[in-house]
Write an enzyme that holds these catalytic residues in place. Structure first.
Site, PDB file in Angstrom:
ATOM      1  N   ASN A 266       0.872  -1.177   0.000  1.00  0.00           N
ATOM      2  CA  ASN A 266       0.000   0.000   0.000  1.00  0.00           C
ATOM      3  C   ASN A 266       0.908   1.226   0.000  1.00  0.00           C
ATOM      4  O   ASN A 266       1.481   1.582   1.023  1.00  0.00           O
ATOM      5  CB  ASN A 266      -0.879  -0.040   1.261  1.00  0.00           C
TER       6      ASN A 266
ATOM      7  N   LYS B  69       0.164   4.236  -0.350  1.00  0.00           N
ATOM      8  CA  LYS B  69      -0.470   5.440   0.226  1.00  0.00           C
ATOM      9  C   LYS B  69      -0.239   6.644  -0.697  1.00  0.00           C
ATOM     10  O   LYS B  69      -0.233   6.474  -1.917  1.00  0.00           O
ATOM     11  CB  LYS B  69       0.032   5.663   1.657  1.00  0.00           C
TER      12      LYS B  69
ATOM     13  N   HIS C  53      -9.532   1.466   4.897  1.00  0.00           N
ATOM     14  CA  HIS C  53      -8.258   1.622   5.610  1.00  0.00           C
ATOM     15  C   HIS C  53      -8.462   2.606   6.774  1.00  0.00           C
ATOM     16  O   HIS C  53      -9.221   3.554   6.657  1.00  0.00           O
ATOM     17  CB  HIS C  53      -7.185   2.132   4.649  1.00  0.00           C
TER      18      HIS C  53
ATOM     19  N   GLU D 132      -6.795   5.001   7.799  1.00  0.00           N
ATOM     20  CA  GLU D 132      -6.571   6.410   7.451  1.00  0.00           C
ATOM     21  C   GLU D 132      -7.788   7.000   6.751  1.00  0.00           C
ATOM     22  O   GLU D 132      -8.118   8.169   6.917  1.00  0.00           O
ATOM     23  CB  GLU D 132      -5.301   6.529   6.588  1.00  0.00           C
TER      24      GLU D 132
ATOM     25  N   GLU E 233      -5.661  -4.710  10.777  1.00  0.00           N
ATOM     26  CA  GLU E 233      -4.623  -3.702  10.964  1.00  0.00           C
ATOM     27  C   GLU E 233      -4.898  -2.924  12.244  1.00  0.00           C
ATOM     28  O   GLU E 233      -5.652  -1.939  12.229  1.00  0.00           O
ATOM     29  CB  GLU E 233      -4.617  -2.720   9.782  1.00  0.00           C
TER      30      GLU E 233
ATOM     31  N   GLY F 160       2.303   2.342  10.907  1.00  0.00           N
ATOM     32  CA  GLY F 160       3.266   3.433  10.750  1.00  0.00           C
ATOM     33  C   GLY F 160       3.977   3.806  12.036  1.00  0.00           C
ATOM     34  O   GLY F 160       4.658   4.823  12.104  1.00  0.00           O
TER      35      GLY F 160
ATOM     36  N   SER G  11       3.215  -2.071  10.467  1.00  0.00           N
ATOM     37  CA  SER G  11       4.657  -2.157  10.733  1.00  0.00           C
ATOM     38  C   SER G  11       5.251  -3.531  10.432  1.00  0.00           C
ATOM     39  O   SER G  11       6.131  -4.003  11.151  1.00  0.00           O
ATOM     40  CB  SER G  11       4.980  -1.726  12.170  1.00  0.00           C
TER      41      SER G  11
HETATM   42  P1  PGA Z   1       2.725   0.339   7.760  1.00  0.00           P
HETATM   43  O1  PGA Z   1       1.272   0.558   7.112  1.00  0.00           O
HETATM   44  O2  PGA Z   1       3.266  -0.933   7.202  1.00  0.00           O
HETATM   45  O3  PGA Z   1       3.504   1.557   7.329  1.00  0.00           O
HETATM   46  O4  PGA Z   1       2.529   0.284   9.246  1.00  0.00           O
HETATM   47  C1  PGA Z   1       0.393  -0.519   6.940  1.00  0.00           C
HETATM   48  C2  PGA Z   1      -0.897  -0.012   6.334  1.00  0.00           C
HETATM   49  O5  PGA Z   1      -1.324   1.092   6.684  1.00  0.00           O
HETATM   50  O6  PGA Z   1      -1.517  -0.679   5.476  1.00  0.00           O
END
Ligand code: PGA
Length: 255
Positions: A12, A14, A98, A100, A170, A176, A216
């Site tokens: 992803n 983003k 997601h 976000e 998640e 993140g 992460s």
């Molecule tokens: P990350 O993000 O691996 O940077 O923690 C995962 C995600 O948001 O899908």
């Protein structure tokens, strides 16, 4: 009990990568894992880079996905991108719900449910994201939160529609932050998700469903997560922006 599901590792990206940068990253991923057979590899670039990345990955086994889609096929929805358009540029998947999107763009389970049904009608496989916040985990609400997200997102889907769905667990506190869930913690929630799906849609649908872990995931922790019985791959944010890290994560998912 069926054979272990074929793992899916999805990047992803983003809101990262111009077209030129996206093409360079896609080329590097193709060079690294473009012909891998035992893991499904998916790239989810921003909308603006989908078409260019689609051209680059075409000769490989790598697949393409959007990071979101609209809840209608077409119309006066300024700024939205329809699942028909995603399909048209070569996508087979779309990430929905997601955290976000839930946090910054007021995405709800109801919204995700509507998008998921339309995406499936348009020939896309939705990757539906769920997960609790740190406050919810500390308040011991994880199972209640995840259960209700699952219920809302899969509302009124038929068994056949649910067969197209991938779930991504998640935990919001792990995204993140560098704070990965332990394999045992992730496994506990993912087993709960599979049982919940089994209760509603039957054992056969549940045992075929891929449930990814996200938050992460790095080359150093990927293998220990992927070896858990209910973790069928990962949704990778930060580490997917680096071709060698992403390649290492894909290789960690190989049987
Ligand atoms: P990350 O993000 O691996 O940077 O923690 C995962 C995600 O948001 O899908």
């Amino acid at each position: 009990v069926i054979d272990k599901r074929r793992p899916l590792v999805a990047g992803n990206w983003k809101m990262h990568k111009t077209v030129g940068e996206a093409v360079a990253l896609a080329d590097a991923v193709v060079a690294g894992v473009g012909q891998v057979q035992d893991v499904d590899v998916l790239l989810c670039p921003p909308f603006t880079a989908l078409w260019a990345v689609s051209r680059r990955i075409e000769p490989s086994r790598i697949m393409l996905g959007g990071q979101n889609c609209a809840f209608e096929r077409e119309g006066a929805y300024t700024g939205e991108v329809s699942p028909v358009m995603l399909k048209d540029v070569g996508c087979n998947f779309v990430i929905l719900g997601h955290s976000e999107r839930r946090r910054y763009f007021a995405e709800t389970d109801q919204n995700v449910n509507r998008k998921a049904r339309l995406a499936i009608e348009c020939g896309l496989c939705p990757i539906i994201c769920l997960g609790e916040t740190l406050d919810q985990r500390n308040a011991k609400e994880t199972f209640a939160v995840v259960g209700s997200q699952l219920e809302g997102c899969l509302q009124d889907l038929s068994d056949d529609q649910v067969r197209k769905v991938t779930i991504a667990y998640e935990p919001v506190w792990a995204i993140g932050t560098g704070q990965t869930a332990t394999p045992e913690t992730a496994q506990e929630v993912q087993r709960f998700i599979r049982r919940n799906v089994a209760d509603r849609f039957g054992d056969e649908v549940a045992s075929a469903m891929r449930i990814l872990y996200g938050g992460s995931v790095k080359p150093a922790n990927a293998a220990s997560l992927f070896e858990q019985p209910d973790i069928d791959g990962g949704l990778i944010g930060g580490a997917s922006l680096d071709a060698s890290a992403f390649t290492a994560i894909v290789n960690a998912a190989r049987c």
